[in-house]
Design an enzyme around this catalytic site. Structure first.
Site, PDB file in Angstrom:
ATOM      1  CG  HIS C  78      -1.533   1.315   1.556  1.00  0.00           C
ATOM      2  ND1 HIS C  78      -2.469   1.924   0.752  1.00  0.00           N
ATOM      3  CD2 HIS C  78      -1.320   2.172   2.587  1.00  0.00           C
ATOM      4  CE1 HIS C  78      -2.808   3.088   1.284  1.00  0.00           C
ATOM      5  NE2 HIS C  78      -2.125   3.268   2.402  1.00  0.00           N
ATOM      6  CG  ASP C 107       6.139  17.400 -26.975  1.00  0.00           C
ATOM      7  OD1 ASP C 107       6.535  16.876 -25.919  1.00  0.00           O
ATOM      8  OD2 ASP C 107       5.254  16.893 -27.698  1.00  0.00           O
ATOM      9  CD1 TRP C 143       6.327   3.661   4.094  1.00  0.00           C
ATOM     10  CD2 TRP C 143       7.371   4.511   2.305  1.00  0.00           C
ATOM     11  NE1 TRP C 143       6.647   4.969   4.375  1.00  0.00           N
ATOM     12  CE2 TRP C 143       7.281   5.517   3.293  1.00  0.00           C
ATOM     13  CE3 TRP C 143       7.980   4.824   1.081  1.00  0.00           C
ATOM     14  CZ2 TRP C 143       7.790   6.804   3.107  1.00  0.00           C
ATOM     15  CZ3 TRP C 143       8.494   6.112   0.913  1.00  0.00           C
ATOM     16  CH2 TRP C 143       8.389   7.083   1.913  1.00  0.00           C
ATOM     17  CB  SER C 171      10.734   5.778 -14.507  1.00  0.00           C
ATOM     18  OG  SER C 171       9.613   6.608 -14.619  1.00  0.00           O
ATOM     19  CB  SER C 172      11.835   9.263 -10.701  1.00  0.00           C
ATOM     20  OG  SER C 172      10.739   8.565 -10.280  1.00  0.00           O
ATOM     21  CG  HIS C 255      12.233  15.089   5.018  1.00  0.00           C
ATOM     22  ND1 HIS C 255      11.118  14.968   5.805  1.00  0.00           N
ATOM     23  CD2 HIS C 255      12.222  16.358   4.552  1.00  0.00           C
ATOM     24  CE1 HIS C 255      10.487  16.116   5.828  1.00  0.00           C
ATOM     25  NE2 HIS C 255      11.141  16.981   5.082  1.00  0.00           N
ATOM     26  CD  GLU C 257       9.360  10.129  -2.907  1.00  0.00           C
ATOM     27  OE1 GLU C 257      10.319  10.426  -3.645  1.00  0.00           O
ATOM     28  OE2 GLU C 257       8.245   9.800  -3.333  1.00  0.00           O
ATOM     29  CE1 TYR C 259       7.998  19.454   3.248  1.00  0.00           C
ATOM     30  CE2 TYR C 259      10.070  18.342   3.615  1.00  0.00           C
ATOM     31  CZ  TYR C 259       8.972  19.009   4.106  1.00  0.00           C
ATOM     32  OH  TYR C 259       8.841  19.209   5.437  1.00  0.00           O
ATOM     33  CB  SER C 270       0.076  28.790  -6.199  1.00  0.00           C
ATOM     34  OG  SER C 270       0.609  28.319  -4.997  1.00  0.00           O
ATOM     35  CG  HIS C 304      12.232  14.745  10.733  1.00  0.00           C
ATOM     36  ND1 HIS C 304      12.083  15.909  10.046  1.00  0.00           N
ATOM     37  CD2 HIS C 304      11.674  13.811   9.944  1.00  0.00           C
ATOM     38  CE1 HIS C 304      11.481  15.677   8.899  1.00  0.00           C
ATOM     39  NE2 HIS C 304      11.218  14.410   8.813  1.00  0.00           N
ATOM     40  CG  HIS C 305      11.602  10.308   8.926  1.00  0.00           C
ATOM     41  ND1 HIS C 305      10.249  10.159   8.757  1.00  0.00           N
ATOM     42  CD2 HIS C 305      11.964  11.341   8.152  1.00  0.00           C
ATOM     43  CE1 HIS C 305       9.821  11.072   7.901  1.00  0.00           C
ATOM     44  NE2 HIS C 305      10.843  11.804   7.515  1.00  0.00           N
ATOM     45  CB  THR C 330       5.308  25.177   5.386  1.00  0.00           C
ATOM     46  OG1 THR C 330       6.519  24.458   5.196  1.00  0.00           O
ATOM     47  CG2 THR C 330       4.168  24.402   4.775  1.00  0.00           C
ATOM     48  CE  LYS C 333       4.130  27.224  -1.541  1.00  0.00           C
ATOM     49  NZ  LYS C 333       4.836  28.142  -2.447  1.00  0.00           N
ATOM     50  NE  ARG C 452       4.009   3.677  10.626  1.00  0.00           N
ATOM     51  CZ  ARG C 452       4.841   4.334   9.801  1.00  0.00           C
ATOM     52  NH1 ARG C 452       5.733   5.174  10.302  1.00  0.00           N
ATOM     53  NH2 ARG C 452       4.784   4.179   8.510  1.00  0.00           N
TER      54      ARG C 452
HETATM   55  C1  HEA Z   1      -0.026   9.074  -1.054  1.00  0.00           C
HETATM   56  C2  HEA Z   1       0.022   8.142  -0.273  1.00  0.00           C
HETATM   57  C3  HEA Z   1      -1.112   7.460   0.428  1.00  0.00           C
HETATM   58  C4  HEA Z   1      -2.460   7.465   0.227  1.00  0.00           C
HETATM   59  C5  HEA Z   1      -3.236   8.206  -0.821  1.00  0.00           C
HETATM   60  C6  HEA Z   1      -3.032   6.604   1.223  1.00  0.00           C
HETATM   61  C7  HEA Z   1      -4.390   6.339   1.325  1.00  0.00           C
HETATM   62  C8  HEA Z   1      -4.954   5.573   2.332  1.00  0.00           C
HETATM   63  N1  HEA Z   1      -4.297   4.945   3.360  1.00  0.00           N
HETATM   64 FE1  HEA Z   1      -2.285   4.859   3.588  1.00  0.00          FE
HETATM   65  N2  HEA Z   1      -0.270   4.782   3.826  1.00  0.00           N
HETATM   66  C9  HEA Z   1       0.657   5.435   3.067  1.00  0.00           C
HETATM   67  C10 HEA Z   1       0.412   6.304   2.029  1.00  0.00           C
HETATM   68  C11 HEA Z   1      -0.867   6.583   1.542  1.00  0.00           C
HETATM   69  N3  HEA Z   1      -2.038   6.081   2.013  1.00  0.00           N
HETATM   70  C12 HEA Z   1       1.979   5.109   3.513  1.00  0.00           C
HETATM   71  C13 HEA Z   1       3.290   5.626   2.943  1.00  0.00           C
HETATM   72  C14 HEA Z   1       1.816   4.228   4.586  1.00  0.00           C
HETATM   73  C15 HEA Z   1       2.904   3.593   5.444  1.00  0.00           C
HETATM   74  C16 HEA Z   1       3.154   2.198   5.004  1.00  0.00           C
HETATM   75  C17 HEA Z   1       4.085   1.528   5.943  1.00  0.00           C
HETATM   76  O1  HEA Z   1       3.853   1.546   7.162  1.00  0.00           O
HETATM   77  O2  HEA Z   1       5.074   0.972   5.468  1.00  0.00           O
HETATM   78  C18 HEA Z   1       0.384   4.047   4.762  1.00  0.00           C
HETATM   79  C19 HEA Z   1      -0.185   3.261   5.759  1.00  0.00           C
HETATM   80  C20 HEA Z   1      -1.549   3.179   6.005  1.00  0.00           C
HETATM   81  C21 HEA Z   1      -2.114   2.591   7.163  1.00  0.00           C
HETATM   82  C22 HEA Z   1      -1.351   2.010   8.325  1.00  0.00           C
HETATM   83  C23 HEA Z   1      -1.070   0.591   8.117  1.00  0.00           C
HETATM   84  C24 HEA Z   1      -0.260   0.025   9.219  1.00  0.00           C
HETATM   85  O3  HEA Z   1       0.456   0.757   9.909  1.00  0.00           O
HETATM   86  O4  HEA Z   1      -0.360  -1.192   9.379  1.00  0.00           O
HETATM   87  C25 HEA Z   1      -3.482   2.678   7.041  1.00  0.00           C
HETATM   88  C26 HEA Z   1      -4.451   2.193   8.033  1.00  0.00           C
HETATM   89  O5  HEA Z   1      -5.529   2.548   8.078  1.00  0.00           O
HETATM   90  C27 HEA Z   1      -3.738   3.349   5.789  1.00  0.00           C
HETATM   91  C28 HEA Z   1      -5.004   3.636   5.296  1.00  0.00           C
HETATM   92  C29 HEA Z   1      -5.232   4.352   4.133  1.00  0.00           C
HETATM   93  C30 HEA Z   1      -6.551   4.580   3.591  1.00  0.00           C
HETATM   94  C31 HEA Z   1      -7.837   4.078   4.161  1.00  0.00           C
HETATM   95  C32 HEA Z   1      -6.363   5.335   2.450  1.00  0.00           C
HETATM   96  C33 HEA Z   1      -7.451   5.825   1.523  1.00  0.00           C
HETATM   97  O6  HEA Z   1      -7.285   7.181   1.308  1.00  0.00           O
HETATM   98  C34 HEA Z   1      -7.436   5.068   0.225  1.00  0.00           C
HETATM   99  C35 HEA Z   1      -8.674   5.360  -0.565  1.00  0.00           C
HETATM  100  C36 HEA Z   1      -8.668   4.795  -1.935  1.00  0.00           C
HETATM  101  C37 HEA Z   1      -9.337   3.721  -2.346  1.00  0.00           C
HETATM  102  C38 HEA Z   1     -10.093   2.874  -1.399  1.00  0.00           C
HETATM  103  C39 HEA Z   1      -9.292   3.256  -3.749  1.00  0.00           C
HETATM  104  C40 HEA Z   1     -10.477   3.595  -4.564  1.00  0.00           C
HETATM  105  C41 HEA Z   1     -11.648   2.692  -4.493  1.00  0.00           C
HETATM  106  C42 HEA Z   1     -11.761   1.428  -4.963  1.00  0.00           C
HETATM  107  C43 HEA Z   1     -10.646   0.607  -5.489  1.00  0.00           C
HETATM  108  C44 HEA Z   1     -13.040   0.751  -4.910  1.00  0.00           C
HETATM  109  C45 HEA Z   1     -13.086  -0.282  -3.834  1.00  0.00           C
HETATM  110  C46 HEA Z   1     -13.529   0.393  -2.611  1.00  0.00           C
HETATM  111  C47 HEA Z   1     -14.029  -0.239  -1.546  1.00  0.00           C
HETATM  112  C48 HEA Z   1     -14.012  -1.726  -1.438  1.00  0.00           C
HETATM  113  C49 HEA Z   1     -14.635   0.528  -0.406  1.00  0.00           C
HETATM  114  N4  HEA Z   1      -2.542   3.642   5.194  1.00  0.00           N
HETATM  115  C1  HEA Z   2       3.513  15.208   1.613  1.00  0.00           C
HETATM  116  C2  HEA Z   2       4.134  14.642   2.533  1.00  0.00           C
HETATM  117  C3  HEA Z   2       4.611  15.243   3.820  1.00  0.00           C
HETATM  118  C4  HEA Z   2       4.749  16.556   4.211  1.00  0.00           C
HETATM  119  C5  HEA Z   2       4.468  17.796   3.423  1.00  0.00           C
HETATM  120  C6  HEA Z   2       5.250  16.517   5.547  1.00  0.00           C
HETATM  121  C7  HEA Z   2       5.544  17.662   6.284  1.00  0.00           C
HETATM  122  C8  HEA Z   2       6.158  17.651   7.528  1.00  0.00           C
HETATM  123  N1  HEA Z   2       6.479  16.538   8.262  1.00  0.00           N
HETATM  124 FE1  HEA Z   2       6.077  14.621   7.768  1.00  0.00          FE
HETATM  125  N2  HEA Z   2       5.925  12.700   7.161  1.00  0.00           N
HETATM  126  C9  HEA Z   2       5.439  12.256   5.958  1.00  0.00           C
HETATM  127  C10 HEA Z   2       4.998  13.043   4.914  1.00  0.00           C
HETATM  128  C11 HEA Z   2       5.017  14.434   4.932  1.00  0.00           C
HETATM  129  N3  HEA Z   2       5.392  15.220   5.970  1.00  0.00           N
HETATM  130  C12 HEA Z   2       5.453  10.825   5.895  1.00  0.00           C
HETATM  131  C13 HEA Z   2       4.996   9.962   4.729  1.00  0.00           C
HETATM  132  C14 HEA Z   2       5.952  10.393   7.114  1.00  0.00           C
HETATM  133  C15 HEA Z   2       6.111   8.976   7.653  1.00  0.00           C
HETATM  134  C16 HEA Z   2       7.075   8.121   6.968  1.00  0.00           C
HETATM  135  C17 HEA Z   2       7.052   6.747   7.576  1.00  0.00           C
HETATM  136  O1  HEA Z   2       7.634   6.585   8.659  1.00  0.00           O
HETATM  137  O2  HEA Z   2       6.431   5.848   6.987  1.00  0.00           O
HETATM  138  C18 HEA Z   2       6.251  11.598   7.884  1.00  0.00           C
HETATM  139  C19 HEA Z   2       6.818  11.579   9.155  1.00  0.00           C
HETATM  140  C20 HEA Z   2       7.264  12.708   9.805  1.00  0.00           C
HETATM  141  C21 HEA Z   2       8.078  12.668  10.982  1.00  0.00           C
HETATM  142  C22 HEA Z   2       8.616  11.425  11.668  1.00  0.00           C
HETATM  143  C23 HEA Z   2       7.671  10.947  12.677  1.00  0.00           C
HETATM  144  C24 HEA Z   2       8.056   9.658  13.266  1.00  0.00           C
HETATM  145  O3  HEA Z   2       8.188   8.663  12.549  1.00  0.00           O
HETATM  146  O4  HEA Z   2       8.234   9.629  14.487  1.00  0.00           O
HETATM  147  C25 HEA Z   2       8.304  13.978  11.345  1.00  0.00           C
HETATM  148  C26 HEA Z   2       9.114  14.398  12.507  1.00  0.00           C
HETATM  149  O5  HEA Z   2       9.603  15.442  12.590  1.00  0.00           O
HETATM  150  C27 HEA Z   2       7.631  14.811  10.369  1.00  0.00           C
HETATM  151  C28 HEA Z   2       7.636  16.198  10.380  1.00  0.00           C
HETATM  152  C29 HEA Z   2       7.104  16.984   9.379  1.00  0.00           C
HETATM  153  C30 HEA Z   2       7.161  18.442   9.392  1.00  0.00           C
HETATM  154  C31 HEA Z   2       7.738  19.299  10.459  1.00  0.00           C
HETATM  155  C32 HEA Z   2       6.575  18.842   8.220  1.00  0.00           C
HETATM  156  C33 HEA Z   2       6.430  20.288   7.762  1.00  0.00           C
HETATM  157  O6  HEA Z   2       6.799  20.410   6.412  1.00  0.00           O
HETATM  158  C34 HEA Z   2       5.042  20.813   7.973  1.00  0.00           C
HETATM  159  C35 HEA Z   2       5.020  22.313   7.862  1.00  0.00           C
HETATM  160  C36 HEA Z   2       3.646  22.899   7.870  1.00  0.00           C
HETATM  161  C37 HEA Z   2       3.049  23.534   8.890  1.00  0.00           C
HETATM  162  C38 HEA Z   2       3.710  23.684  10.212  1.00  0.00           C
HETATM  163  C39 HEA Z   2       1.668  24.085   8.756  1.00  0.00           C
HETATM  164  C40 HEA Z   2       1.541  25.443   8.157  1.00  0.00           C
HETATM  165  C41 HEA Z   2       2.311  26.484   8.850  1.00  0.00           C
HETATM  166  C42 HEA Z   2       1.775  27.561   9.469  1.00  0.00           C
HETATM  167  C43 HEA Z   2       0.327  27.842   9.474  1.00  0.00           C
HETATM  168  C44 HEA Z   2       2.748  28.523  10.051  1.00  0.00           C
HETATM  169  C45 HEA Z   2       2.737  28.693  11.496  1.00  0.00           C
HETATM  170  C46 HEA Z   2       2.953  27.458  12.247  1.00  0.00           C
HETATM  171  C47 HEA Z   2       3.736  27.303  13.315  1.00  0.00           C
HETATM  172  C48 HEA Z   2       4.759  28.283  13.773  1.00  0.00           C
HETATM  173  C49 HEA Z   2       3.576  26.072  14.161  1.00  0.00           C
HETATM  174  N4  HEA Z   2       7.011  14.012   9.455  1.00  0.00           N
HETATM  175 CU   LIG Z   3      10.441  13.736   7.005  1.00  0.00          CU
END
Ligand code: HEA
Ligand code: HEA
Ligand SMILES: [Cu+2]
Ligand code: CUA
Lengths: 430, 295, 527
Positions: C78, C107, C143, C171-172, C255, C257, C259, C270, C304-305, C330, C333, C452
């Site tokens: 997933h 293009d 993942w 590809s990327s 990380h 990634e 962004y 925007s 921070h992870h 952020t 923005k 989790r």
């Molecule tokens: C962009 C990234 C993205 C997106 C869009 C989503 C979308 C969703 N995620 Fe996901 N998720 C991740 C990125 C994302 N996730 C990542 C990186 C992890 C961590 C993995 C890891 O721990 O290694 C994670 C882990 C994660 C967990 C934790 C699993 C665990 O720790 O064991 C859960 C649990 O609820 C969850 C739920 C969902 C749900 C309900 C959606 C929903 O938004 C999805 C909705 C979409 C659909 C359902 C598809 C469309 C509909 C159909 C195909 C028709 C069929 C529909 C039905 C049968 C109702 N996600």
């Molecule tokens: C699109 C993806 C995305 C984005 C944009 C962010 C944005 C941020 N993330 Fe997140 N992050 C993930 C995707 C993302 N993250 C994923 C996938 C994981 C889990 C990976 C895994 O373990 O599987 C993760 C996990 C993760 C962790 C690790 C947690 C853990 O495993 O224990 C941390 C810790 O610092 C973190 C921090 C942040 C911070 C500080 C931002 C900042 O960029 C956010 C900044 C934005 C704001 C703060 C809001 C707007 C600001 C204001 C309104 C201004 C005023 C605010 C203040 C002064 C407070 N993220």
């Molecule tokens: Cu990060």
């Protein structure tokens, strides 16, 4: 029609859930809000002041919880749902909790301002109300201001965070050192100052997990042998792992640290209140990662001392067991128990395994064949598979017993037996 | 920024999809060779997949590059197009730099953090409890668990073959620049001589590197399996060697094209790209020489 | 004189080829963009279906539907499929469609390579998904595939997984190179860097991030490959390596990634907010600098992870401070978006609804991100559902809503038809409710202590999990509606004007709808 069916279904499941929840009411992480109540307050010590502060935090926490639940899920709000962090029972956990609440409220406040302005625009400046758009699109002063203000807020958050962190990292001057080793999927606790150690396995039955039996209140959070520590002492934990990375977490201590194979991480805790505290392994460590609880029993010093003496005596006895002469029946009896705790998770209680991942032992070539091969796989495991080297985990008596058991149970009637002494020799000739 | 010039948008092309199939089969083949091999199963089918994929890849490379060369010689490419290729090549080289950065990072981490920790120094020094008797040294001539990872007898000193190799590569970077100047001056003879010299130096480097590997494996027991020193050593020098091979191949192709009369004093991006790549390979080597061999 | 020299241009009348070869052999950025978008949505459904399996198992405590082993495979696949299969390709698809239109280019700069970038993706995912059917099962180590769970203890299919990642990486990288070359080289005369539309800016920076970090991902999986198959000891302490080394290298990629998955959405939003506020974007220049700052900071926050792995305290503090700093740009923005809406003349068509929800919900996700950044607090949050809540808030109403907003915004340009506004609004509201119901309770679960990546949980987590699952099913089912809306829009509907949105600005609205197969054969002049 469909929606009716669905709601009937939901009601059914929901009521079932409520039932389960009721069972869990006396919950782990019992509410200890009155520990700091009047009787403690008149004392002059600083400790009580902190306790009082912490109890205020708890009140904040409760309010926050109620507020949030009131906002988000009015119909569902329920005091016992556990929706916030616990303040916990150590200085560290309390500090973390107060940090957590501080940042939470700061974020809520910023959110209120930002979303407030936004909603005002949404409501008051619609085209449908014939609003003409304004023309401004820049304002350096404002932009500088909203760069600096968040920065200042962040600095304000960073200061207490730094102090807490420094405190958490200070493992010096401990009273007791305990080595904690993560195994797939159990913990081992070694009291390195006292030269004994033991494993701590999940105690929840398969029947509960597979919904054949009602789940008890500590479902998945119970073990056979908890870690025992004395209250009021600084306990240093030396964390490592035997196979993959695990992570040892007790929320109420504010302690979470990864256990990494080949390295030792240090952390510490000082628990002030006796009680049973529960947590879980929090780093994905393979198939049964979800079934690897941590249970810690904090006891008064005297109780700890007597427990320690008992354990040392028992450890001595275990060592003697190797020298003892065993009969087949004794080995079989002991073997069955060892098998149930150490092997059945994979090979199943009836030896049928779960092929192809986990081979059956019933009728298996190794378990009915040559003794050396059987000893080898149990003592040394098979690298790269889930089959671990049990030679390090079980004592000679247990090893001899479980091997004898496997060779004679479930119709593997080989009639063979192996004694602890032979196992001892086998291990040492290697 | 675009100017009002002709921009060439190529017609449909079959090469990308062929390249996809080729690459997919090759890598699937390699993966199943490894997996089946390690499980003691037959790898004949996997090898077949691999070879089919590799042949398709070879066919594609000739076809695709042939196509581009033909278009280029037909004068279809404008200066703007040329700039696109330049940007493309530069960023590709940057991505290669980052690939090497990962391995250099691993080397630094092991030297500065992991090995000292295992040896009992620094923040996680208590780890040494698990590896009694282990001493942190670099080069690492004894591993924490010598049973699992037998240590090398010795390592390759910098002042023998590696130094010669450094001289060879630096010289080759120089010769390829001379060749480039010759091309710009439209002196074809000089160009050929200096480019050929570059290729000879490159081949010499490869031969010596091969010799070094044989020496390491046969006499020093320095192998991929001899712990983190061997791991980082062979990954860095090995990937570098592979890039040298690729660069040499590019240079050879350039020589062939020059023989055929391709390129002009003004337009010769293919040649330039190859020489950029060559300089990049050279710079990586300097990093290697310093951090892998000398320090 | 036609400025586009197409060897067959005359014969083809600048139209697409017919039949399957149109898609297999195409060099047209619009065709390739379409393929990316279709691929991405397919992967979204597949990854979403896996999420449904996860949510179904977590509906109640106890093991009901799947075994723990399979559950882990679902979680892993997933995450991988959503990140690499759904979100990234969706943005590349948008880039392909829109960048040339926005900068007035005929293009992409390297059209054949563009085709290859796309076709490598189905190839990579075919390999990745095929691991589900291999003996020993699919990758089951999350993942983030931490060693040694993924090396010494990984299933045999890990090797295939590694090569799939390599192919995605190639590809990327090629896609990103193409984007940069296009933006730097093919802008219409007069379009200086500081006149570029923000979507172009955000993609330029995203492409830079991609080229900088995808090779590092390739490096780390290569080290895994060597540890698994050739006896090296990068991640094994007994040979002097360190499992934590894996995490450093992975998160150096990981990380930035995250962004990569949000910056293009920032760009699209925007455009959309000013369009439906009928007011110019507030603070264009600071928007550009903020994206740049976020990108630069993203390289120095990776640990921070890893707050709980035992990083020495100096490092811990450094990474905490650096991470917190990201809130500043952020925040700029977010404030700029709000200031754009401030005293505008607002309407709420589907793109705007998604964009406004994006701003609010992404900010909530950002707040939880900031909480996670506070290292001592992260000791309690780490690896609990609080983290899962955080990243789904930034990814689902962040990246995914950003993509929906873009899709509705530009669908008229792509298809020449208006989509069905009523259905689209329904799609929005159901998604909004479902998504919050699914992911908000996860905050509570995490704070209450639910780790989790577990298939079964203690009883006090039962209620919120059930709520969450119901929300997830609702959100999932709603996405089928989106599919229906798009199909309906492609097949017909009200004809779209060249510029269907009153407040929209940019070169893409100067060409007819649907955009002709070849556009800007002669570069337009930008003043
Ligand atoms: C962009 C990234 C993205 C997106 C869009 C989503 C979308 C969703 N995620 Fe996901 N998720 C991740 C990125 C994302 N996730 C990542 C990186 C992890 C961590 C993995 C890891 O721990 O290694 C994670 C882990 C994660 C967990 C934790 C699993 C665990 O720790 O064991 C859960 C649990 O609820 C969850 C739920 C969902 C749900 C309900 C959606 C929903 O938004 C999805 C909705 C979409 C659909 C359902 C598809 C469309 C509909 C159909 C195909 C028709 C069929 C529909 C039905 C049968 C109702 N996600
Ligand atoms: C699109 C993806 C995305 C984005 C944009 C962010 C944005 C941020 N993330 Fe997140 N992050 C993930 C995707 C993302 N993250 C994923 C996938 C994981 C889990 C990976 C895994 O373990 O599987 C993760 C996990 C993760 C962790 C690790 C947690 C853990 O495993 O224990 C941390 C810790 O610092 C973190 C921090 C942040 C911070 C500080 C931002 C900042 O960029 C956010 C900044 C934005 C704001 C703060 C809001 C707007 C600001 C204001 C309104 C201004 C005023 C605010 C203040 C002064 C407070 N993220
Ligand atoms: Cu990060
Ligand atoms: Cu041990 Cu998770």
């Amino acid at each position: 029609m469909f929606s009716q069916l669905f709601s009937v279904f939901l009601t059914y499941v929901y009521t079932q859930n409520c039932y389960i929840r009721e069972q869990a009411f006396t919950l782990r992480w019992p509410v200890r809000a009155n520990t700091a109540s009047s009787e403690g307050l008149d004392a002059k010590s600083d400790k009580n002041k902190t306790l009082w502060r912490h109890s205020m935090m708890r009140v904040h926490a409760k309010r926050a919880g109620v507020l949030l639940s009131g906002l988000m899920l009015p119909a569902l709000s329920h005091a016992d749902w556990g929706m916030n962090m616990v303040p916990g029972v150590t200085g560290t956990s309390n500090e973390i909790f107060s940090l957590h609440m501080t940042i939470l409220w700061i974020c809520v406040a910023i959110g209120v301002v930002v979303f407030g302005v936004m909603f005002w625009s949404i409501i008051a400046h619609r085209k449908s109300d014939d609003r003409e758009p304004a023309h401004f699109h820049e304002n350096t002063a404002v932009e500088i201001l909203w760069t600096i203000i968040p920065f200042v807020i962040l600095v304000a958050m960073a200061i207490p965070a730094t102090a807490t962190l420094v405190d958490m990292y200070d493992t010096s001057e401990s009273d007791i050192d305990i080595k904690v080793t993560g195994y797939q999927w159990k913990w081992k606790y070694d009291y390195i100052n006292d030269d004994f150690g033991y494993f701590s396995n999940l105690a929840t039955s398969q029947d509960e997990i597979y919904n054949r039996l009602e789940k008890n209140e500590n479902y998945l959070l119970e073990v056979d042998n908890p870690l025992v520590i004395p209250v009021g002492k600084k306990v240093r934990l030396l964390l490592t792992a035997n196979d993959v990375i695990h992570s040892w977490w007790v929320p109420e201590f504010g302690v979470k640290k990864d256990a990494i194979p080949g390295f030792i991480n240090e952390t510490w805790t000082r628990v002030d209140e006796p009680g049973i505290y529960r947590g879980q392994c929090t780093e994905l460590c393979g198939t049964y990662h979800g079934f690897m609880p941590v249970v810690v029993k904090a006891v008064p010093q005297e109780e700890y001392d007597s427990w320690l003496a008992e354990q040392k005596a028992a450890a001595e006895k275990e060592r003697e067991l190797t020298q003892k002469d065993w009969t087949m029946d004794e080995l079989m009896e002991r073997g069955e128990k060892v098998y149930a705790t150490a092997c059945a998770a994979c090979h199943q209680a009836d030896g049928s395994g779960a092929p192809p991942a986990f081979p059956a032992l019933k009728g298996s070539a190794i378990a009915t064949g040559d003794m050396a091969g059987h000893l080898d796989i149990v003592v040394n495991g098979k690298p790269g598979t889930a089959m671990q080297a049990f030679g390090e985990q079980l004592n000679e008596a247990d090893l001899a017993a479980v091997i004898t058991y496997e060779r004679n149970a479930w119709g593997n009637n080989t009639g063979d037996m192996v004694t602890p002494k032979e196992v001892f020799d086998y291990k040492n000739q290697q | 920024m675009a100017t009002n010039q002709t921009y060439y948008v190529p017609e449909q092309s079959k090469w990308p999809i062929i390249a996809t199939v080729g690459l997919g089969l090759t890598l699937y083949g390699v993966a199943s060779i490894m997996v089946n091999g390690s499980q003691g199963e037959s790898t004949a089918g996997s090898w077949a997949l691999f070879w089919i994929g590799a042949l398709i890849m070879a066919y594609m490379l000739f076809g695709w590059f042939g196509n581009v060369i033909r278009e280029s010689r037909a004068g279809l490419y404008s200066p703007q197009m040329d700039r696109s290729f330049r940007w493309g090549m530069s960023w590709f080289i940057f991505s290669e730099v980052m690939f090497f950065a990962a391995f250099f990072g691993a080397l630094f981490y092991a030297r500065v953090f992991a090995v000292p920790w295992l040896g009992g120094e620094g923040d996680r020094g208590s780890s040494n409890m698990l590896w009694e008797g282990f001493q942190a040294t670099w080069p690492l001539l004894n591993n924490p668990d010598p049973q699992a990872y037998p240590a090398p007898k010795d390592i390759i000193g910098p002042w023998g073959l590696p130094l010669i190799n450094t001289v060879l590569l630096v010289t080759s970077s120089f010769t390829v620049t001379v060749a480039h100047h010759a091309l710009k001056a439209d002196n074809r003879k000089k160009l050929k001589i200096w480019l050929a010299a570059t290729i000879v130096l490159a081949l010499a480097f490869l031969v010596l590197q091969g010799e070094e590997y044989v020496h390491a494996y046969q006499e020093l027991d320095l192998t991929l399996q001899s712990g983190i020193y061997g791991s980082t050593f062979f990954m860095l020098t090995g990937f570098h060697g592979a890039h040298v091979m690729l660069g040499t191949l590019m240079l050879i192709i350039m020589l062939v094209r020059i023989q055929k009369g391709h390129f002009s004093a003004e337009k010769h991006f293919g040649f330039e790209a190859a020489s950029w790549y060559w300089h990049f390979v050279d710079v990586v080597w300097l990093g290697l020489f310093v951090f892998v061999y000398v320090l | 004189m036609s400025a586009v020299a197409d060897t067959h241009a005359q014969a083809h009348h600048h139209g697409p080829a017919s039949g399957i070869t149109r898609w297999l052999f195409t060099t047209n950025h619009k065709d390739i963009g379409t393929m990316y978008l279709v691929f991405s949505f397919t992967m979204f459904l597949l990854g979403g279906t896996m999420a449904m399996v996860i949510r179904a198992e977590l509906f109640q405590p106890g093991l009901q539907i799947v075994q723990p082993e399979f559950f882990n495979q679902m979680t892993t696949m997933h995450g991988l499929i959503m990140v690499f299969g759904a979100v990234m390709p969706a943005f590349v698809g948008l880039a392909n469609w829109m960048l040339p239109l926005m900068i007035g280019a005929p293009d992409m700069a390297l059209p054949r390579m563009n085709n290859w970038s796309f076709w490598l993706l189905p190839c990579a995912f075919l390999i990745l998904v095929s691991t589900l059917f291999m003996s020993g099962g699919a990758p089951n180590f999350g993942w983030t595939f931490y060693a040694p769970l993924s090396t010494t203890y990984g299933p045999p299919s890990t090797t295939f997984f590694i090569f799939a990642v390599h192919i995605m990486g190639i590809s990327s990288i090629m896609g990103a190179i193409n984007v940069i070359a296009t933006i730097l080289n093919l802008r219409a005369p007069g379009m200086t860097l500081m006149k570029m539309p923000l979507f172009v800016w955000t993609w330029l920076i995203t492409a830079f991030l991609l080229i900088a970090v995808m090779p590092v991902l390739a490096g780390v999986v290569t080290m895994m490959l060597m540890d698994i198959n050739f006896g090296t000891s990068f991640f094994d302490a007994s040979g002097g390596g360190d499992p934590v080394l894996f995490q450093h290298v992975f998160w150096f990629f990981g990380h930035p990634e995250v962004y990569i998955m949000i910056l293009p959405a920032f760009g699209a939003v925007s455009h959309i907010i000013p369009a439906f506020s009928r007011k110019r974007l507030f603070g264009y220049a600071s928007m550009v600098y903020a994206v740049g700052a976020i990108a630069l900071l993203s390289f120095i926050v990776w640990a921070h992870h890893m707050f709980t792995v035992g990083v020495p305290i100096a490092g811990q503090l450094f990474f905490m401070y650096a991470t917190m700093l990201i809130a500043v740009p952020t925040g700029v923005k977010v404030f700029n978006w709000v200031a754009t809406m401030f005293r505008g003349s607002l309407t709420f068509e589907a793109p705007m609804l998604f964009a406004v929800a994006f701003v609010i919900l992404f900010t909530i996700g950002g707040f939880s991100g900031l909480m996670l950044a506070i290292a001592p607090a992260d000791f309690q949050y780490h690896d609990t559902y609080f983290v899962v809540a955080h990243f789904h808030y930034v990814l689902v109403p962040g990246a995914i809503f950003g993509i929906f907003a873009s899709a509705y915004f530009w669908l008229p340009k792509w298809t020449g038809h208006m989509y069905d506004e009523t259905l689209a609004k329904t799609h929005f509201w159901l998604s909004f409710i479902g998504m919050n119901l699914a992911f908000f309770p996860m905050h509570f679960l995490g704070l209450a202590g639910m780790p989790r990546r577990i298939p079964d949980y203690a009883l006090q987590f039962a209620d919120f999990n059930m709520v969450s699952s119901i929300g997830a099913f609702m959100f999932g089912a709603t996405q089928l509606l989106f599919l229906a809306i798009v199909i309906k829009c492609v097949r017909g509907g009200e004809k779209a004007a060249a510029k269907p949105w009153e407040g929209a600005e940019g070169l893409e609205w100067t060409v007819p709808s649907p955009a002709p197969y070849h556009t800007f054969a002669t570069p337009p002049e930008v003043k």
